[in-house]
Design an enzyme around this catalytic site. Structure first.
Site, PDB file in Angstrom:
ATOM      1  N   HIS A   1      -3.352   6.989   2.545  1.00  0.00           N
ATOM      2  CA  HIS A   1      -3.982   5.684   2.119  1.00  0.00           C
ATOM      3  C   HIS A   1      -5.204   5.429   2.650  1.00  0.00           C
ATOM      4  O   HIS A   1      -5.488   5.553   3.808  1.00  0.00           O
ATOM      5  CB  HIS A   1      -2.679   4.541   2.426  1.00  0.00           C
TER       6      HIS A   1
ATOM      7  N   CYS B   1       0.822  -1.433   0.090  1.00  0.00           N
ATOM      8  CA  CYS B   1       0.092  -0.042   0.087  1.00  0.00           C
ATOM      9  C   CYS B   1       0.730   1.227   0.130  1.00  0.00           C
ATOM     10  O   CYS B   1       0.461   2.331  -0.332  1.00  0.00           O
ATOM     11  CB  CYS B   1      -1.115   0.103   1.089  1.00  0.00           C
TER      12      CYS B   1
ATOM     13  N   ASN C   1     -10.234  -0.258  -0.025  1.00  0.00           N
ATOM     14  CA  ASN C   1      -8.669  -0.246  -0.155  1.00  0.00           C
ATOM     15  C   ASN C   1      -8.249  -0.638  -1.268  1.00  0.00           C
ATOM     16  O   ASN C   1      -8.262  -2.075  -1.499  1.00  0.00           O
ATOM     17  CB  ASN C   1      -8.251  -1.091   1.296  1.00  0.00           C
TER      18      ASN C   1
HETATM   19  O1  UT7 Z   1      -3.616  -1.408   4.037  1.00  0.00           O
HETATM   20  C1  UT7 Z   1      -3.882  -1.787   5.324  1.00  0.00           C
HETATM   21  C2  UT7 Z   1      -4.939  -2.826   5.158  1.00  0.00           C
HETATM   22  N1  UT7 Z   1      -5.583  -3.200   6.359  1.00  0.00           N
HETATM   23  C3  UT7 Z   1      -6.255  -2.486   7.150  1.00  0.00           C
HETATM   24  O2  UT7 Z   1      -6.767  -1.562   6.885  1.00  0.00           O
HETATM   25  C4  UT7 Z   1      -6.933  -3.379   8.335  1.00  0.00           C
HETATM   26  C5  UT7 Z   1      -6.978  -2.298   9.624  1.00  0.00           C
HETATM   27  N2  UT7 Z   1      -7.897  -3.046  10.570  1.00  0.00           N
HETATM   28  C6  UT7 Z   1      -9.077  -2.878  10.543  1.00  0.00           C
HETATM   29  O3  UT7 Z   1      -9.683  -1.834   9.792  1.00  0.00           O
HETATM   30  C7  UT7 Z   1     -10.013  -3.513  11.474  1.00  0.00           C
HETATM   31  O4  UT7 Z   1      -9.083  -4.291  12.523  1.00  0.00           O
HETATM   32  C8  UT7 Z   1     -11.015  -4.312  10.998  1.00  0.00           C
HETATM   33  C9  UT7 Z   1     -12.268  -3.744  10.028  1.00  0.00           C
HETATM   34  C10 UT7 Z   1     -10.194  -5.415   9.826  1.00  0.00           C
HETATM   35  C11 UT7 Z   1     -11.714  -5.145  11.754  1.00  0.00           C
HETATM   36  O5  UT7 Z   1     -12.410  -4.387  12.593  1.00  0.00           O
HETATM   37  P1  UT7 Z   1     -12.303  -4.528  14.493  1.00  0.00           P
HETATM   38  O6  UT7 Z   1     -13.184  -3.656  14.876  1.00  0.00           O
HETATM   39  O7  UT7 Z   1     -10.805  -4.495  14.683  1.00  0.00           O
HETATM   40  O8  UT7 Z   1     -12.891  -5.907  14.582  1.00  0.00           O
HETATM   41  P2  UT7 Z   1     -12.346  -7.395  15.137  1.00  0.00           P
HETATM   42  O9  UT7 Z   1     -11.322  -7.936  14.348  1.00  0.00           O
HETATM   43  O10 UT7 Z   1     -11.909  -7.264  16.583  1.00  0.00           O
HETATM   44  O11 UT7 Z   1     -13.730  -8.273  15.077  1.00  0.00           O
HETATM   45  C12 UT7 Z   1     -14.823  -8.089  15.870  1.00  0.00           C
HETATM   46  C13 UT7 Z   1     -15.994  -9.030  15.655  1.00  0.00           C
HETATM   47  C14 UT7 Z   1     -15.357 -10.342  15.602  1.00  0.00           C
HETATM   48  O12 UT7 Z   1     -16.479 -11.367  16.261  1.00  0.00           O
HETATM   49  P3  UT7 Z   1     -16.335 -11.734  17.844  1.00  0.00           P
HETATM   50  O13 UT7 Z   1     -15.069 -12.553  17.756  1.00  0.00           O
HETATM   51  O14 UT7 Z   1     -16.513 -10.377  18.531  1.00  0.00           O
HETATM   52  O15 UT7 Z   1     -17.644 -12.621  17.910  1.00  0.00           O
HETATM   53  C15 UT7 Z   1     -14.965 -10.650  14.267  1.00  0.00           C
HETATM   54  O16 UT7 Z   1     -15.435 -12.016  13.850  1.00  0.00           O
HETATM   55  O17 UT7 Z   1     -16.220  -8.649  14.330  1.00  0.00           O
HETATM   56  C16 UT7 Z   1     -16.310 -10.106  13.517  1.00  0.00           C
HETATM   57  N3  UT7 Z   1     -16.086  -9.670  12.146  1.00  0.00           N
HETATM   58  C17 UT7 Z   1     -17.050  -9.354  11.214  1.00  0.00           C
HETATM   59  N4  UT7 Z   1     -18.341  -9.253  11.379  1.00  0.00           N
HETATM   60  C18 UT7 Z   1     -19.302  -9.024  10.362  1.00  0.00           C
HETATM   61  C19 UT7 Z   1     -14.692  -9.717  11.624  1.00  0.00           C
HETATM   62  N5  UT7 Z   1     -15.124  -9.306  10.197  1.00  0.00           N
HETATM   63  C20 UT7 Z   1     -16.561  -9.300  10.076  1.00  0.00           C
HETATM   64  C21 UT7 Z   1     -17.364  -8.929   8.798  1.00  0.00           C
HETATM   65  N6  UT7 Z   1     -18.678  -8.940   9.269  1.00  0.00           N
HETATM   66  N7  UT7 Z   1     -17.103  -8.590   7.769  1.00  0.00           N
END
Ligand code: UT7
Length: 319
Positions: A246, A113, A276
């Site tokens: 980004h 990225c 992204n």
């Molecule tokens: O160029 C860089 C590329 N990468 C990024 O920009 C990623 C940076 N990170 C993020 O943007 C965030 O960490 C995410 C958007 C990927 C995830 O958000 P989060 O607030 O960190 O969520 P989490 O990983 O803590 O997950 C919370 C819950 C989990 O469920 P449980 O364990 O609490 O039951 C996940 O399984 O959300 C669940 N989850 C989803 N639910 C619905 C994860 N992905 C999804 C989804 N839809 N797509």
């Protein structure tokens, strides 16, 4: 002192749009979750047959038109991409042929990225060394091809597209400074751990990501590298007209704006419509803001990005 300015910008998006509601049909997710956690509403996805070089060439043509120069005037062509058409040759060579030119320097850069900022900084150094009057720097991706469409943690985040700039020697200052960093200790935090081996991709052709670790890392280094750019130019964040980061997700953009002390109204945000797009994201956001009239000639722009590697960087420029 050699001055270098952006003389034209361009971008390209594949026509097919995939909404969050479309993704609800494929994985256990919801439009509300995706919007709340990422700000993303939709992304463009390249259909079979559309290659990274096609998007790159389209963006390049638009940038050349905007700069008012012919493709044959380009002395250096850099493509930043994580999704090259082929293992080799470089996508830059393929784009060169599609533009109908030959003979100039052409190569790819892989910094995920941060690739466009690596490309910009590399072109700047070539131009300052002499022998390059016009450089074409492109960020282009068909990143959705790296996604496991059954993994809701990653497949909702990314999209395809391309952005390009023409850099030209100039009488007045344009590009003021560029700062690049990398730390390979974080390879596993965001990667596609695959290599070609005997006709297969081993061990995996898909994006693997520790989302929360990426989030924390991104917010910290974007702040640091933007401050580095401002300090190097003895410049305050108040002087910056537009922060063009980004486009990873809106929460990262908001946190970065807060830490830097810049009003969110002065941050270019395109992630809701594009997702992204990795190396394409910064030049795609720049061109979007140029064409919709937000970014004007003479304004001070701060570009910044972070990505796999990990890599991160910034560039301060008078547009
Ligand atoms: O160029 C860089 C590329 N990468 C990024 O920009 C990623 C940076 N990170 C993020 O943007 C965030 O960490 C995410 C958007 C990927 C995830 O958000 P989060 O607030 O960190 O969520 P989490 O990983 O803590 O997950 C919370 C819950 C989990 O469920 P449980 O364990 O609490 O039951 C996940 O399984 O959300 C669940 N989850 C989803 N639910 C619905 C994860 N992905 C999804 C989804 N839809 N797509």
């Amino acid at each position: 002192m050699t001055h270098i300015r952006i003389s034209g910008t361009g971008s390209a998006l594949p026509p097919r749009i995939v909404s969050n509601h479309d993704l609800e049909q494929r994985v256990n997710t919801s439009d509300a979750w995706i919007r709340e956690r990422t700000g993303i509403e939709q992304r463009h996805v390249a259909d079979e047959g559309i290659m990274t070089s096609d998007l790159a060439t389209q963006a390049a043509r638009a940038a050349l038109d905007a700069a008012g120069i012919a493709a044959s005037d380009v002395d250096l062509l850099i493509v930043a991409t994580t999704t090259p058409d082929m293992v080799f040759p470089s996508t830059a060579c393929i784009v060169q042929a599609k533009l109908g030119i030959g003979g100039c320097i052409a190569f790819d850069i892989q910094a995920v990225c941060t690739g466009f900022l690596y490309g910009l900084a590399t072109a700047e150094r070539f131009m300052r060394a002499g022998g390059v009057r016009h450089a074409l720097v492109i960020g282009a991706e068909t990143f959705t091809r790296l996604l496991d469409w059954n993994d809701r943690g990653t497949c909702v985040l990314f999209g395809d597209g391309a952005g390009a700039v023409v850099l030209s020697l100039a009488d007045q200052p344009g590009l003021l400074s560029s700062h690049l960093h990398a730390d390979g200790h974080h390879v596993g935090m965001l990667c596609v751990p695959g290599h070609v081996d005997g006709g297969r991709i081993q061990p995996s052709p898909f994006v693997h990501m520790d989302g929360q670790a990426v989030f924390k890392f991104a917010v910290r280094v974007l702040d640091e590298v933007c401050r580095e750019a401002l300090a190097a130019n003895d410049c305050s964040i108040d002087a910056v007209d537009w922060l063009i980061p980004h486009q990873a997700n809106t929460r990262i953009l908001s946190s970065t704006a807060r830490r830097l002390g810049i009003d969110e109204q002065r941050v270019v945000v395109t992630v809701p419509k594009h997702g992204n797009t990795s190396a394409a994201s910064v030049p795609l956001a720049l061109d979007t803001a140029v064409r919709d009239g937000r970014v004007q000639r003479g304004q001070l722009l701060l570009l910044t990005a972070v990505g796999g590697g990990f890599t991160w960087g910034s560039a301060l420029l008078r547009f």
